[in-house]
Structures are given as C-alpha cells and as structure tokens.
Design a protein around this motif. Sequence first.
Motif, PDB file in Angstrom:
ATOM      1  N   ASP A  28       5.735  -7.639   0.090  1.00  0.00           N
ATOM      2  CA  ASP A  28       6.093  -8.831  -0.699  1.00  0.00           C
ATOM      3  C   ASP A  28       5.101  -9.966  -0.436  1.00  0.00           C
ATOM      4  O   ASP A  28       4.687 -10.669  -1.362  1.00  0.00           O
ATOM      5  N   PHE A  29       4.727 -10.118   0.831  1.00  0.00           N
ATOM      6  CA  PHE A  29       3.801 -11.194   1.185  1.00  0.00           C
ATOM      7  C   PHE A  29       2.438 -10.981   0.524  1.00  0.00           C
ATOM      8  O   PHE A  29       1.876 -11.895  -0.098  1.00  0.00           O
ATOM      9  N   VAL A  30       1.916  -9.739   0.638  1.00  0.00           N
ATOM     10  CA  VAL A  30       0.590  -9.452   0.097  1.00  0.00           C
ATOM     11  C   VAL A  30       0.590  -9.545  -1.426  1.00  0.00           C
ATOM     12  O   VAL A  30      -0.326 -10.114  -2.041  1.00  0.00           O
ATOM     13  N   GLU A  31       1.620  -8.995  -2.049  1.00  0.00           N
ATOM     14  CA  GLU A  31       1.665  -8.952  -3.509  1.00  0.00           C
ATOM     15  C   GLU A  31       1.804 -10.338  -4.124  1.00  0.00           C
ATOM     16  O   GLU A  31       1.421 -10.556  -5.281  1.00  0.00           O
ATOM     17  N   ASN A  32       2.366 -11.289  -3.388  1.00  0.00           N
ATOM     18  CA  ASN A  32       2.562 -12.641  -3.914  1.00  0.00           C
ATOM     19  C   ASN A  32       1.495 -13.624  -3.437  1.00  0.00           C
ATOM     20  O   ASN A  32       1.529 -14.800  -3.801  1.00  0.00           O
ATOM     21  N   ALA A  33       0.570 -13.142  -2.606  1.00  0.00           N
ATOM     22  CA  ALA A  33      -0.465 -14.032  -2.066  1.00  0.00           C
ATOM     23  C   ALA A  33      -1.548 -14.284  -3.104  1.00  0.00           C
ATOM     24  O   ALA A  33      -1.851 -13.431  -3.937  1.00  0.00           O
ATOM     25  N   ASN A  37       2.026 -16.587  11.881  1.00  0.00           N
ATOM     26  CA  ASN A  37       3.286 -16.713  12.619  1.00  0.00           C
ATOM     27  C   ASN A  37       4.476 -16.787  11.672  1.00  0.00           C
ATOM     28  O   ASN A  37       5.548 -16.229  11.961  1.00  0.00           O
ATOM     29  N   THR A  38       4.304 -17.455  10.530  1.00  0.00           N
ATOM     30  CA  THR A  38       5.396 -17.525   9.542  1.00  0.00           C
ATOM     31  C   THR A  38       5.734 -16.129   9.035  1.00  0.00           C
ATOM     32  O   THR A  38       6.916 -15.760   8.896  1.00  0.00           O
ATOM     33  N   LEU A  39       4.701 -15.341   8.742  1.00  0.00           N
ATOM     34  CA  LEU A  39       4.921 -13.961   8.282  1.00  0.00           C
ATOM     35  C   LEU A  39       5.649 -13.157   9.342  1.00  0.00           C
ATOM     36  O   LEU A  39       6.620 -12.439   9.038  1.00  0.00           O
ATOM     37  N   ASP A  60      16.539   3.715  12.286  1.00  0.00           N
ATOM     38  CA  ASP A  60      15.245   3.065  12.476  1.00  0.00           C
ATOM     39  C   ASP A  60      14.464   3.012  11.162  1.00  0.00           C
ATOM     40  O   ASP A  60      13.818   2.010  10.848  1.00  0.00           O
ATOM     41  N   GLN A  61      14.517   4.113  10.406  1.00  0.00           N
ATOM     42  CA  GLN A  61      13.773   4.171   9.149  1.00  0.00           C
ATOM     43  C   GLN A  61      14.214   3.066   8.198  1.00  0.00           C
ATOM     44  O   GLN A  61      13.388   2.425   7.542  1.00  0.00           O
ATOM     45  N   ARG A  62      15.515   2.834   8.108  1.00  0.00           N
ATOM     46  CA  ARG A  62      16.049   1.795   7.212  1.00  0.00           C
ATOM     47  C   ARG A  62      15.457   0.433   7.565  1.00  0.00           C
ATOM     48  O   ARG A  62      15.065  -0.342   6.671  1.00  0.00           O
ATOM     49  N   ILE A  63      15.372   0.138   8.866  1.00  0.00           N
ATOM     50  CA  ILE A  63      14.829  -1.152   9.312  1.00  0.00           C
ATOM     51  C   ILE A  63      13.321  -1.222   9.067  1.00  0.00           C
ATOM     52  O   ILE A  63      12.798  -2.225   8.577  1.00  0.00           O
ATOM     53  N   LEU A  64      12.629  -0.145   9.383  1.00  0.00           N
ATOM     54  CA  LEU A  64      11.172  -0.123   9.227  1.00  0.00           C
ATOM     55  C   LEU A  64      10.763  -0.245   7.762  1.00  0.00           C
ATOM     56  O   LEU A  64       9.761  -0.908   7.437  1.00  0.00           O
ATOM     57  N   ILE A  65      11.507   0.405   6.871  1.00  0.00           N
ATOM     58  CA  ILE A  65      11.208   0.285   5.447  1.00  0.00           C
ATOM     59  C   ILE A  65      11.380  -1.162   4.992  1.00  0.00           C
ATOM     60  O   ILE A  65      10.594  -1.686   4.198  1.00  0.00           O
ATOM     61  N   GLY A  66      12.422  -1.847   5.519  1.00  0.00           N
ATOM     62  CA  GLY A  66      12.614  -3.260   5.201  1.00  0.00           C
ATOM     63  C   GLY A  66      11.461  -4.121   5.689  1.00  0.00           C
ATOM     64  O   GLY A  66      11.020  -5.056   4.995  1.00  0.00           O
ATOM     65  N   ILE A  67      10.949  -3.812   6.891  1.00  0.00           N
ATOM     66  CA  ILE A  67       9.799  -4.558   7.435  1.00  0.00           C
ATOM     67  C   ILE A  67       8.566  -4.323   6.566  1.00  0.00           C
ATOM     68  O   ILE A  67       7.832  -5.270   6.239  1.00  0.00           O
ATOM     69  N   GLN A  69      14.305  -4.028  -5.535  1.00  0.00           N
ATOM     70  CA  GLN A  69      13.294  -2.976  -5.453  1.00  0.00           C
ATOM     71  C   GLN A  69      12.958  -2.411  -6.834  1.00  0.00           C
ATOM     72  O   GLN A  69      11.793  -2.155  -7.154  1.00  0.00           O
ATOM     73  N   PHE A  70      13.991  -2.219  -7.649  1.00  0.00           N
ATOM     74  CA  PHE A  70      13.790  -1.593  -8.957  1.00  0.00           C
ATOM     75  C   PHE A  70      12.945  -2.486  -9.871  1.00  0.00           C
ATOM     76  O   PHE A  70      12.150  -1.987 -10.673  1.00  0.00           O
ATOM     77  N   ASN A  71      13.114  -3.794  -9.761  1.00  0.00           N
ATOM     78  CA  ASN A  71      12.363  -4.709 -10.616  1.00  0.00           C
ATOM     79  C   ASN A  71      10.885  -4.789 -10.256  1.00  0.00           C
ATOM     80  O   ASN A  71      10.104  -5.385 -10.998  1.00  0.00           O
ATOM     81  N   LYS A  72      10.504  -4.204  -9.107  1.00  0.00           N
ATOM     82  CA  LYS A  72       9.080  -4.136  -8.766  1.00  0.00           C
ATOM     83  C   LYS A  72       8.342  -3.169  -9.685  1.00  0.00           C
ATOM     84  O   LYS A  72       7.121  -3.246  -9.823  1.00  0.00           O
TER      85      LYS A  72
END
Length: 534
Positions: A335-340, A245-247, A322-329, A410-413
């Motif tokens: 971010d969640f998976v990579e930091n888990a 739910n937090t995610l 829509d694409q701009r929003i979906l890319i953000g999602i 994004q670039f620092n990824k």
Amino acid sequence: MPPNDERFVLDSLESPEIPRVDDRFALDQIEKAIELSPLEQFVGEENPLMREVARKGSSILRGGAVPMLGARTAMMLPGTPLQKAIYGTVGGLGLPLAELGAIGLQKLGYDVGSPYEAIQKFYTDMGLPESQTDIEKDLEMFSASFAGIKPTAQMFKKAGSGLGVSPSLQATASGTGGLTTQELINQGVDPTTASLLGVGTSLGFGLFAPRKSVGTSAFEKRLESGQLYDFAEKAGLRLGSGKTNTLLNNIVSEAKALDIDVGTLSKNKSGMYTNVTNSLTPTAVLAINKLNLYRNKPLSLKQLENMRRTVSGAIAKANANDQRILIGIRDKIDDFVENADASTFISGKKPTTEATDALRNARNLWRQASKVDSINEIFRSADLRSATSQADFEQILKSKLVTLANNKKQFNKFSQVERDAIEDVIKGGSFTKFMKKTENLMKDSSSAIASGGLGLTLDPTGIGAGAAIVPRLLSGVAGEAADISTRSSAANLENILRLGRRPTLLEAAESRLINPALITAIGASGAGKGLLYQ
C-alpha cells in the motif's frame, strides 16, 4: 544292461523303434527346456502366474531399458538444466537415431545391420524371453516410447522451458502413441497407417494440457521494477528516516491489529523483541525484528523491495496464524509503495521528469506483481489442500476466491477486467457445471447400484457391486473434466493478471494451442518408434 537298450534316450533318438513312454517324457522335457528362456526355467513351469509376470516384465525391460539408461546417463554430464535436458533427449533417442542411421547406410549400399535387432539379441543372450504374444509386444513398445521421456521433460521443466509442460502427460502420450501403433500392426494394419492412427491417439492427451502462460511473471515484473527503482535512486530519490519510521510504526500497528503475540515479550535497547520462542507467532515476530533494522535510516527503493522479500520469504514457511499476520504486513508495504509519488521521497535536487516517470512505472509494475503474487498463492494453497484432503481443487479454489471477493479493500485493488475474471472462476462455466452434476449423478448411481435398488436393499450376489464400477468410473472422468475446466479458467485469470488486460486473439491462441500441440508432437514420437522398430 546292454548298451543298445532302447531305454537309453540317446539310443532311442537313433533307433527306428518307438521309444518307451518314460523315454518320450524325457524327450519332451528336453524340447521344453530348449524352448524356455533361462529366466522362464528359473521361475519354473509349475508356477504359470509367475512365469507370465516374468515374461511381461521382460517385455517392459526390453523396451524401456535402453532409452531410460540413455537419458539418465546423458543427463549426468555437467551443464545447466537446459543443457542436461538436451543431453537427455539425445541419449533417450540414441537407439532410434542409430536405427535411422543404419537404414540410411543400407540404402547407400552399406549393410551394418540393425542396432535394434542387435540390442534384442543381447537381451536374448542375457536370458530374457522374447516378446511373442500381442500383449507382450504392446508392452515392449509402450515401454520403449514411455521411458526416457518423463525424466527429460522434468529437466526441461526445471530449466524453465516450455518443453517440460507436463512430464507425466508427455510420457503417457508418447507411450500410448507407440502402443496404439504396435497393436494396430499386430492386427494386420499397414505400419504407416497404424503410425498415423497412433499419432491421432495423442490428440486426446493434448486436451488435458495446461494453458501456456503469456505475459510477464511477477518475478519478471519485480525485476523490471527494481531496475526502474535503481534509476530513480541514482537520481536522488530516497525515503527520509522520519518516513521510514512512520512506515515501520504502521507495520507494527497492523501486526498488532492482526493479533501478533508480543504481549509477553520484552525489548532490548535496539527495540528488538527478545525471547521470541515464547510467542505464539514467532515467525511474524522475527520478521518484525528484521524490518526494525531499517529504523532511523534513510531507505532506498531497493531496500523497500528487500523489506518485502523478507516478509514474503517468511510467509512460505510460516504456520497459518503467522501467515495471516505476515500477509497483512506485506500488504501494508505494498500500500505504501503503490501510493507513493516523488514528493514522498527526499532528493538533493528537484527530481527529473525521467526519475519521476521511472518511479511511477516501477510503482505500477509493483502493484501488478503484487496482484499476481496474491492469486498465485491462492492457486498454490488450493493445490496443496486438494492433495491432502477429500475436497477437490475446484471447491477449495472457489472458496478462497470468494473470501478474496468479500474483502472489499483487497478486491478493489484489482481492475474491473481482473475482477470479472475472478468472478468467472467463482461462478464456473456451463461445461464445468454440467460435469460437476454428471460427477455427482454417477456417484449417486454407483452407490445405489452397489447396495441394490436405490440403496434400500442389500445385494447378496455381489453383482450390483460389480455393475457399480461403470458409473463410478464415469463419475471420476466427469470430475477430472470439471477440474481441468476449472484450472483452464484459473490459467486464464493468471494470464489476465500477468498482462494487466485480456489476452488478444493471438495471445489466447498461443495460450490454448501451444501446449496441446507440444504434447501431440511428443505422442507422435512414440508412434514413430512403433513404425521404426517393425
């Protein structure tokens, strides 16, 4: 009138006397009718232009009909795309293979005739004129070498095989190899020498070959990542319902920050947005609704991957907003998976070292696949925009990469090596810059010549307009060279992302040389036909 009157044509043919003028005219007409093919007789001698078009078209048909029909027919057989491509290759080469077989039998003392000559006789019996002039012979050989190659290469490409590297380029290389061989033979060059020189012409096409990708694709990385997630999940690692739910709340907050249009929408008892068609961003809202199906539930690692696929699939068919929003999602999920880590997930017992390692490796693969995806989307967008606008691929690609570089988060990824490769594409190499300057200079020169005297006076004779064609052509060639150089740099960037590092010398050689060698080999097949059919 006496039956032996010399005005009768047939009697005149047998008579030692000189026939009358009108009788000679009739004889000439009969001789011409015998010389002309049925197709030429149909077109008529009074229209020389149409007659030439008919003859040239006949040459193209004579050369290309059998290989094209053979390849297309063979690919109609049932099978996988790779199997169909192999069938098409055999079908397209049916005539030269039959010719080689006949030559072999002849050397063994069995004269079965020439399949190539039998086909040519069939065309003649059908009423098509034979190829007589050098140009007609060149067209016939180009068509024989070109036809059948492109559809077969397209099928190889569909099958994911490297043999379908560039169908149009492969077909053109083969056709040019055959045409060059034929033209040199027309000029009296030894057939073997002409064939070798024909192979040489295909080397130039190899320079335009796209680089071969090395390393694993984003899809392959995600497939391996999914296998590792399965292993970790079997060890008991799952996301608790509270963290699920937090995610989801973070995803909704990110969408609202990106101006998703939900202000006028209501929610049902399940928390789903209704009347979605009233939103200005309906695709993004529908994606949020699908993600909300996971609310209040423990989340498996595989379901996390499915969430991302839901969003990625919506991006491809969404409008720009829509694409701009979906890319953000999608980035929020990444971010969640990579930091888990293992502590993020619940487990009935303490996770084993193997499960923790699997999670870490899967996370790294996920991160690398996400970077490959983001760069590939930039490449795809630049390709589509350059195909539908006046701007060229290089300008659009650099603009999009600059936008990425200016987004520090994004670039620092990307790793330092990857950031350097991105900046290399933005800056462009010395060759690319030189070609762009040449393109612009030739374009300006063309305009000046066309208008006469630096564009200050008009050219009433029209000579300037004709002379302007040369710099205009040179401008196009320079622009194409700059585009190829940019695409080569972009391919190098993609390979670095696929590998997660710079390619080794062996990998770089594979990337640079395999496809040019393949295209040269295809060109050699065309030159081989030019030699075989003499």
